[in-house]
Structures are given as C-alpha cells and as structure tokens.
Design an enzyme around this catalytic site. Structure first.
Site, PDB file in Angstrom:
ATOM      1  N   ALA A 107      12.412 -10.446 -60.262  1.00 17.71           N
ATOM      2  CA  ALA A 107      12.148 -11.834 -60.644  1.00 17.71           C
ATOM      3  C   ALA A 107      10.748 -11.931 -61.243  1.00 17.71           C
ATOM      4  O   ALA A 107       9.921 -11.031 -61.091  1.00 17.71           O
ATOM      5  CB  ALA A 107      12.268 -12.746 -59.429  1.00 17.71           C
ATOM      6  N   GLY A 142      15.835  -9.827 -58.276  1.00 21.57           N
ATOM      7  CA  GLY A 142      16.720 -10.695 -59.048  1.00 21.57           C
ATOM      8  C   GLY A 142      17.565  -9.943 -60.044  1.00 21.57           C
ATOM      9  O   GLY A 142      18.681 -10.363 -60.366  1.00 21.57           O
ATOM     10  N   GLU A 202      20.468  -8.738 -58.161  1.00 24.59           N
ATOM     11  CA  GLU A 202      21.296  -9.900 -57.815  1.00 24.59           C
ATOM     12  C   GLU A 202      22.144 -10.320 -59.013  1.00 24.59           C
ATOM     13  O   GLU A 202      23.315 -10.690 -58.854  1.00 24.59           O
ATOM     14  CB  GLU A 202      20.399 -11.042 -57.326  1.00 24.59           C
ATOM     15  CG  GLU A 202      19.793 -10.748 -55.965  1.00 24.59           C
ATOM     16  CD  GLU A 202      18.811 -11.807 -55.501  1.00 24.59           C
ATOM     17  OE1 GLU A 202      19.032 -12.409 -54.430  1.00 24.59           O
ATOM     18  OE2 GLU A 202      17.808 -12.044 -56.208  1.00 24.59           O
ATOM     19  N   GLU A 252      12.203  -7.585 -51.947  1.00 24.37           N
ATOM     20  CA  GLU A 252      11.502  -8.850 -51.713  1.00 24.37           C
ATOM     21  C   GLU A 252      10.636  -8.851 -50.453  1.00 24.37           C
ATOM     22  O   GLU A 252       9.596  -9.517 -50.395  1.00 24.37           O
ATOM     23  CB  GLU A 252      12.517 -10.006 -51.639  1.00 24.37           C
ATOM     24  CG  GLU A 252      13.112 -10.413 -52.974  1.00 24.37           C
ATOM     25  CD  GLU A 252      14.318  -9.599 -53.377  1.00 24.37           C
ATOM     26  OE1 GLU A 252      14.986  -9.973 -54.350  1.00 24.37           O
ATOM     27  OE2 GLU A 252      14.596  -8.572 -52.708  1.00 24.37           O
TER      28      GLU A 252
END
Length: 257
Positions: A62, A108, A111, A131
């Site tokens: 991310a 991310g 994901e 994370e």
C-alpha cells in the site's frame, strides 16, 4: 488515468498498474480499478481481464505516504472499507480476472492478487502481508482471504513473522494456480485468459457465481443454485449449440447468449 492504463485485445482486457517505483496501492488507484471494472462489465467484447504491474513489481504494498494524510481511526477504517468493496467486486466479477504477478505482491498488492479469480506467479516472486512490521494489520480483507488459500496456521505464521513466501511456495500452499519463469508469465496469463474467453460468457458467468458459494463455505446454497444454473445454461443458445456441436463433432460457435 494516472495510476494505471487499460487496453483490450482479442477479447481480453488488461489493467497495467503504473505507479512507480513499486506500484504501491493508493485510494486513487483503487478508484481507477473500479472505473475499469465498470467499463469491462458493460463491454461484451471483453470476456476476460488480466491485471499486471509495470516495472519490477506487481505491487509491493500500500502507499504508506497516503496513510500519513489520514487523520483518525474512522478515516483509516473508511480507507480499508473502500478497498474491501472494490476487491470484493473483483472476486465476485462476472468475467474471469487473472493476476499475473512478478517481482513482489506484498500487503495491499497481495490483497489485490488474492481477490482475483486466478493467480500466476514466477518462481522468485515474493508474496506476503508484512503490515505487522508497521504495527498495523491488513485492511483490504487480506487476513480473511489468505487463510482460505494457505490454511489458518500458515496464514498466522505469515502475518506474525511478516516473512514473505516465494512463488514456488505459493504454488505448493495453494495460493497460486501456476508458477512459471518471468519470461513465460504473460504468455501463460494470456493463454489462460484466452481459454476462458473462448467459452460461452453465459456459462462462464454462471460458473464464477457458483464457485463463489463454495468460496464462502455455502455448500447447500451453492448446490441448490447449481441446479438452477444447470437449467439456465441448458436452455441458453450456447448450451444448445454446445450439445449440438458435440453430437456433430465440430467446434461450437458460441454467441454469449
């Protein structure tokens, strides 16, 4: 579009992530992905979608810089909720979505890849959810999708250690459909997409919907839906064409209706 480009050829659409240097996911990029899904959904000429990254990585995580602009917990939760909404849409999309993953799919990025119907990786691809190294947890439903693919124990290990696995490991653990060399990755992705695109769009859409029931662990509802879909497929033009083509020993000519 600022963070990606979209193109289509031979009934296959391509989303190319273009957010240098690592294709970090940010809210504007996710909005652009959602906008492309709107376009693909309406375009009967596109029957499969490939998502890939430009440069060295599929997506290395991310956009941490965006996190610094969020003022409070509710704002951070809203950021996660929007990502989950778009990724859920990918997972439930009526046309097959294939992630061609090279370099790294972390945070991310993983994901996003996990939300796709199929994942192709290279042997040296790094995949993980790091994370917790930042004192955070996944926000785009990664904590829920990863255990479905690799099991709760392995997912817990990956989360708590923040250590990625290789593409070869991902294949062995059930996270990836195929592991290939980087030179073969795109050919394999488009070959797979082409095989799906050659099928009746009616049957493909029904099949994806049925698999989603299994993904959610809803066996009885899925089995019931399958009987209904079985009838719909049979009654469709393409269902009748497929049966007739088999009897006549020829290739079916599907009309996607």
């Amino acid at each position: 579009m600022e963070y990606l480009s979209y193109s289509k050829e031979n009934q296959i659409g391509t989303i190319l992530l273009q957010h240098a240097p690592a294709n970090a996911l940010c809210s504007p990029m996710i909005r652009e992905i959602n906008s492309v899904l709107d376009e693909v959904e309406k375009d009967s000429e596109v029957k499969a979608l490939v998502i890939r990254g430009e440069g060295r990585f599929f997506s290395a995580g991310a956009d941490i810089k965006e996190f610094t602009t969020v003022e409070d917990a509710s704002g951070f939760s809203e950021l996660g909720a929007y990502g989950q909404q778009v990724f859920d849409r990918i997972e439930q999309f009526s046309k097959p979505v294939i992630a061609a993953v090279h370099g790294a799919a972390l945070g991310g990025g993983l994901e996003l890849a996990m939300a796709c119907h199929m994942r192709l990786v290279t042997d040296n691809t790094k995949l993980g959810l790091p994370e917790l190294q930042l004192g955070l947890v996944p926000g785009f439903a990664g904590s829920q999708r990863l255990p479905r693919y690799v099991g709760a124990a392995k997912a817990t290990e990956m989360l708590l250690t923040s250590e990625p696995i290789t593409g070869t490991d991902a294949m062995q653990w059930g996270l990836a459909n195929h592991v290939v060399s980087e030179d073969e990755l795109l050919d394999k992705a488009y070959t797979l997409a082409g095989k799906a695109a050659a099928k009746s769009a009616v049957a493909v859409s029904l099949a994806l919907e049925l698999v989603d029931f299994a993904r959610k662990g809803e066996y009885e509802q899925g089995a019931k839906k399958e009987t209904e879909s079985f009838g719909k497929a049979f009654a469709s033009h393409d269902g009748q064409e497929g049966i007739q083509a088999f009897i006549e020993k020829r290739k079916p000519e599907f009309k996607d209706r």
